[in-house]
Design a protein around this motif. Structure first.
Motif: not given
Length: 262
Positions: A236-258
């Protein structure tokens, strides 16, 4: 000779020795990395696409299947590096291993094998109906599902949530697009967990195993649940950080799994 109109030349080198493994002439500029993997596979059948890591740099990260050749920082003669990832296990096998392991362990303790509990008569029977129900089904998830209708509603909800998330993710590419998109909640309430985490499917999966651990009150199943949680957190952390790298407007409230925590 260089690239010609609409075409590239692609050389693939061994990531370690830098030895040229193949030279692909007249590769279309809009070819994807997936298509290049398939071309490479035709030349080297033993290296099927799933075990290929194609990179721009010998020690860099693997390029994604959907990345397009002409969008990469390369010239008309592109140099890529290949690393053999070794034999890969398909997702079907992963799930079989994931669920067969706990099933075997559960049966082991259900039948109270002598080398686990000895010959003490206090540990040679399973009087609790929940324990017997889970064993009779022969399938942990099926047993869990049946039992949860009367005892453990959270497990049933987690299974429904997991299924809903997979449907939502598959809908992102229903139009045939290979472009990665940000997953958002839909009208299905189970997908609303996307408001808080990047990988709700892993959240629901962990919830399923926690519910099953509570139902069976079996220490080995609890240990397996802990290991699952650790591994899924890593994914989950790996996918989460991939989203952050690829999308400037990625929702800031989201955490990887909890939500709000991890």
């Amino acid at each position: 000779m260089g690239g010609r109109a609409g075409f590239f030349e692609v050389e693939i080198l061994d990531w370690k020795t830098k030895k040229q493994l193949c030279f692909l002439d007249k590769v279309e500029s809009n070819a994807t990395i997936r298509e290049i993997r398939l071309m490479f596979h035709k030349l080297y059948p033993q290296w099927y696409p799933a075990r290929q890591s194609i990179r721009l740099d010998p020690k860099g990260k693997s390029l994604r299947d959907e990345e397009i050749l002409q969008h990469l920082p390369v010239g008309t003669t592109a140099t890529l590096y290949f690393k053999d990832l070794g034999p890969q296990i398909g997702w079907t096998m992963v799930f079989l291993i994931e669920y067969t392991g706990p099933l075997f362990i559960y049966f082991l303790f259900y039948f109270r094998m002598p080398f686990v509990y000895g010959l003490d008569e206090r540990f040679t029977s399973s009087p609790h109906p929940v324990v017997k129900t889970a064993c009779i089904t022969g399938d942990l998830l099926l047993g869990l599902l049946i039992t949860s209708i009367i005892l453990f509603t959270p497990l049933l909800l987690c299974e429904a949530g997991n299924f809903s998330i997979h449907v939502a993710l598959s809908d992102l590419r229903r139009d045939g697009s290979r472009t990665r998109k940000i997953p958002y909640p839909t009208k299905n309430p189970f997908t609303w967990l996307f408001f808080f985490v990047s990988c709700p499917n892993y959240t629901y999966e962990v919830g399923t195993w926690i519910s099953f651990t509570i139902m069976t009150q079996c220490v080995p199943v609890g240990l397996f649940t802990l290991l699952c949680f650790i591994q899924m957190t890593i994914w989950a952390k790996d996918k989460h950080y991939t989203y952050l790298r690829e999308f400037k407007d990625y929702p800031s409230l989201r955490m990887p799994i909890i939500p709000f925590l991890l």
